[in-house]
Write a protein that holds these residues in place. Structure first.
Motif, PDB file in Angstrom:
ATOM      1  N   ALA A  20       0.838  -1.205   0.000  1.00 18.82           N
ATOM      2  CA  ALA A  20       0.000   0.000   0.000  1.00 18.82           C
ATOM      3  C   ALA A  20       0.874   1.257   0.000  1.00 18.82           C
ATOM      4  O   ALA A  20       0.526   2.253  -0.638  1.00 18.82           O
ATOM      5  N   LYS A  21       2.005   1.208   0.690  1.00 14.50           N
ATOM      6  CA  LYS A  21       2.897   2.363   0.770  1.00 14.50           C
ATOM      7  C   LYS A  21       3.827   2.482  -0.433  1.00 14.50           C
ATOM      8  O   LYS A  21       4.134   3.586  -0.874  1.00 14.50           O
ATOM      9  N   GLU A  22       4.305   1.340  -0.930  1.00 12.48           N
ATOM     10  CA  GLU A  22       5.278   1.338  -2.029  1.00 12.48           C
ATOM     11  C   GLU A  22       4.914   0.259  -3.055  1.00 12.48           C
ATOM     12  O   GLU A  22       5.595  -0.760  -3.160  1.00 12.48           O
ATOM     13  N   PRO A  23       3.852   0.489  -3.816  1.00 14.95           N
ATOM     14  CA  PRO A  23       3.357  -0.550  -4.723  1.00 14.95           C
ATOM     15  C   PRO A  23       4.290  -0.902  -5.882  1.00 14.95           C
ATOM     16  O   PRO A  23       4.103  -1.940  -6.518  1.00 14.95           O
ATOM     17  N   ASN A  24       5.287  -0.086  -6.137  1.00 13.71           N
ATOM     18  CA  ASN A  24       6.210  -0.358  -7.235  1.00 13.71           C
ATOM     19  C   ASN A  24       7.632  -0.653  -6.779  1.00 13.71           C
ATOM     20  O   ASN A  24       8.543  -0.708  -7.600  1.00 13.71           O
ATOM     21  N   ASN A  25       7.815  -0.856  -5.492  1.00 11.59           N
ATOM     22  CA  ASN A  25       9.129  -1.175  -4.960  1.00 11.59           C
ATOM     23  C   ASN A  25       9.452  -2.628  -5.323  1.00 11.59           C
ATOM     24  O   ASN A  25       8.738  -3.544  -4.917  1.00 11.59           O
ATOM     25  N   PRO A  26      10.521  -2.877  -6.092  1.00 10.99           N
ATOM     26  CA  PRO A  26      10.795  -4.242  -6.548  1.00 10.99           C
ATOM     27  C   PRO A  26      11.091  -5.223  -5.415  1.00 10.99           C
ATOM     28  O   PRO A  26      10.778  -6.409  -5.535  1.00 10.99           O
ATOM     29  N   VAL A  27      11.638  -4.746  -4.317  1.00 13.62           N
ATOM     30  CA  VAL A  27      11.913  -5.634  -3.186  1.00 13.62           C
ATOM     31  C   VAL A  27      10.594  -6.062  -2.537  1.00 13.62           C
ATOM     32  O   VAL A  27      10.413  -7.238  -2.183  1.00 13.62           O
ATOM     33  N   VAL A  28       9.667  -5.146  -2.405  1.00 16.53           N
ATOM     34  CA  VAL A  28       8.357  -5.469  -1.844  1.00 16.53           C
ATOM     35  C   VAL A  28       7.596  -6.385  -2.805  1.00 16.53           C
ATOM     36  O   VAL A  28       6.979  -7.374  -2.378  1.00 16.53           O
ATOM     37  N   LEU A  29       7.659  -6.077  -4.102  1.00 14.42           N
ATOM     38  CA  LEU A  29       6.995  -6.927  -5.095  1.00 14.42           C
ATOM     39  C   LEU A  29       7.547  -8.355  -5.055  1.00 14.42           C
ATOM     40  O   LEU A  29       6.785  -9.325  -5.122  1.00 14.42           O
ATOM     41  N   ASP A  30       8.867  -8.472  -4.932  1.00 11.76           N
ATOM     42  CA  ASP A  30       9.484  -9.794  -4.840  1.00 11.76           C
ATOM     43  C   ASP A  30       8.983 -10.544  -3.609  1.00 11.76           C
ATOM     44  O   ASP A  30       8.600 -11.710  -3.693  1.00 11.76           O
ATOM     45  N   SER A  31       8.991  -9.877  -2.486  1.00 19.60           N
ATOM     46  CA  SER A  31       8.556 -10.527  -1.243  1.00 19.60           C
ATOM     47  C   SER A  31       7.096 -10.956  -1.323  1.00 19.60           C
ATOM     48  O   SER A  31       6.747 -12.078  -0.929  1.00 19.60           O
ATOM     49  N   MET A  32       6.257 -10.082  -1.839  1.00 19.75           N
ATOM     50  CA  MET A  32       4.840 -10.428  -1.968  1.00 19.75           C
ATOM     51  C   MET A  32       4.661 -11.555  -2.992  1.00 19.75           C
ATOM     52  O   MET A  32       3.855 -12.470  -2.786  1.00 19.75           O
ATOM     53  N   GLY A  33       5.424 -11.499  -4.073  1.00 19.24           N
ATOM     54  CA  GLY A  33       5.341 -12.563  -5.069  1.00 19.24           C
ATOM     55  C   GLY A  33       5.742 -13.904  -4.495  1.00 19.24           C
ATOM     56  O   GLY A  33       5.103 -14.926  -4.757  1.00 19.24           O
ATOM     57  N   TRP A  34       6.798 -13.920  -3.691  1.00 14.84           N
ATOM     58  CA  TRP A  34       7.249 -15.174  -3.096  1.00 14.84           C
ATOM     59  C   TRP A  34       6.223 -15.685  -2.089  1.00 14.84           C
ATOM     60  O   TRP A  34       5.967 -16.888  -1.996  1.00 14.84           O
ATOM     61  N   LEU A  35       5.613 -14.769  -1.343  1.00 15.24           N
ATOM     62  CA  LEU A  35       4.559 -15.168  -0.413  1.00 15.24           C
ATOM     63  C   LEU A  35       3.381 -15.772  -1.172  1.00 15.24           C
ATOM     64  O   LEU A  35       2.856 -16.818  -0.783  1.00 15.24           O
ATOM     65  N   ARG A  36       2.980 -15.127  -2.262  1.00 14.94           N
ATOM     66  CA  ARG A  36       1.867 -15.670  -3.061  1.00 14.94           C
ATOM     67  C   ARG A  36       2.213 -17.056  -3.599  1.00 14.94           C
ATOM     68  O   ARG A  36       1.369 -17.946  -3.642  1.00 14.94           O
ATOM     69  N   PHE A  37       3.471 -17.265  -3.984  1.00 15.23           N
ATOM     70  CA  PHE A  37       3.919 -18.580  -4.415  1.00 15.23           C
ATOM     71  C   PHE A  37       3.742 -19.588  -3.284  1.00 15.23           C
ATOM     72  O   PHE A  37       3.209 -20.682  -3.496  1.00 15.23           O
ATOM     73  N   LYS A  38       4.179 -19.237  -2.096  1.00 13.15           N
ATOM     74  CA  LYS A  38       4.058 -20.131  -0.939  1.00 13.15           C
ATOM     75  C   LYS A  38       2.594 -20.415  -0.613  1.00 13.15           C
ATOM     76  O   LYS A  38       2.277 -21.468  -0.060  1.00 13.15           O
ATOM     77  N   GLN A  39       1.711 -19.476  -0.950  1.00 14.12           N
ATOM     78  CA  GLN A  39       0.278 -19.659  -0.729  1.00 14.12           C
ATOM     79  C   GLN A  39      -0.377 -20.449  -1.861  1.00 14.12           C
ATOM     80  O   GLN A  39      -1.563 -20.713  -1.805  1.00 14.12           O
ATOM     81  N   GLY A  40       0.388 -20.765  -2.891  1.00 12.99           N
ATOM     82  CA  GLY A  40      -0.164 -21.504  -4.021  1.00 12.99           C
ATOM     83  C   GLY A  40      -0.873 -20.638  -5.039  1.00 12.99           C
ATOM     84  O   GLY A  40      -1.544 -21.151  -5.933  1.00 12.99           O
ATOM     85  N   ARG A  41      -0.702 -19.345  -4.947  1.00  9.38           N
ATOM     86  CA  ARG A  41      -1.345 -18.396  -5.861  1.00  9.38           C
ATOM     87  C   ARG A  41      -0.357 -18.053  -6.980  1.00  9.38           C
ATOM     88  O   ARG A  41       0.194 -16.971  -7.033  1.00  9.38           O
ATOM     89  N   LEU A  42      -0.141 -19.029  -7.870  1.00 10.56           N
ATOM     90  CA  LEU A  42       0.936 -18.946  -8.846  1.00 10.56           C
ATOM     91  C   LEU A  42       0.774 -17.825  -9.861  1.00 10.56           C
ATOM     92  O   LEU A  42       1.758 -17.170 -10.213  1.00 10.56           O
ATOM     93  N   ASN A  43      -0.425 -17.606 -10.352  1.00 12.91           N
ATOM     94  CA  ASN A  43      -0.615 -16.544 -11.353  1.00 12.91           C
ATOM     95  C   ASN A  43      -0.299 -15.172 -10.770  1.00 12.91           C
ATOM     96  O   ASN A  43       0.387 -14.362 -11.397  1.00 12.91           O
ATOM     97  N   GLU A  44      -0.800 -14.923  -9.583  1.00 16.79           N
ATOM     98  CA  GLU A  44      -0.532 -13.645  -8.919  1.00 16.79           C
ATOM     99  C   GLU A  44       0.957 -13.515  -8.604  1.00 16.79           C
ATOM    100  O   GLU A  44       1.565 -12.450  -8.808  1.00 16.79           O
TER     101      GLU A  44
END
Length: 104
Positions: A20-44
């Motif tokens: 919400a604070k830094e929607p285009n920060n690549p480090v935040v995007l990476d972390s959220m992407g990896w979390l979504r992977f761990k959650q099984g949300r592969l497309n996201e």
């Protein structure tokens, strides 16, 4: 609630706040992407990691992105991302380990 689920829930809360604070920060995007992977949300996960990698072609982001693509079945694109990252960082242990894990 099992410990792993608590950690994932907490990570989700903190990463949503960071997004919400830094929607285009690549480090935040990476972390959220990896979390979504761990959650099984592969497309996201793939979309978030694609954005992160486009902004910051870091070996760790590349490894995350390639692994998600591989798990989605997009092996050609996963290999392409992995090879591009290895060209930039030929000695990166994470990239080399992932390549071996993929049987390449």
């Amino acid at each position: 609630m099992p410990t792993a689920l608590i950690v994932i829930s907490e990570a989700n809360t903190y990463l949503e706040q960071a997004m919400a604070k830094e929607p285009n920060n690549p480090v935040v995007l990476d972390s959220m992407g990896w979390l979504r992977f761990k959650q099984g949300r592969l497309n996201e996960a793939a979309e978030l990691l694609k954005r992160a990698f486009a902004q910051l072609p870091d070996p760790e982001i590349a490894a995350h992105y390639a692994e998600v693509l591989w798990q989605k079945g997009d092996k050609k694109q996963a290999i392409s991302v992995l090879n591009a990252a290895i060209l930039l960082e030929p000695d990166d242990e994470n990239l080399l380990a992932l390549r071996q894990k993929m049987g390449l």
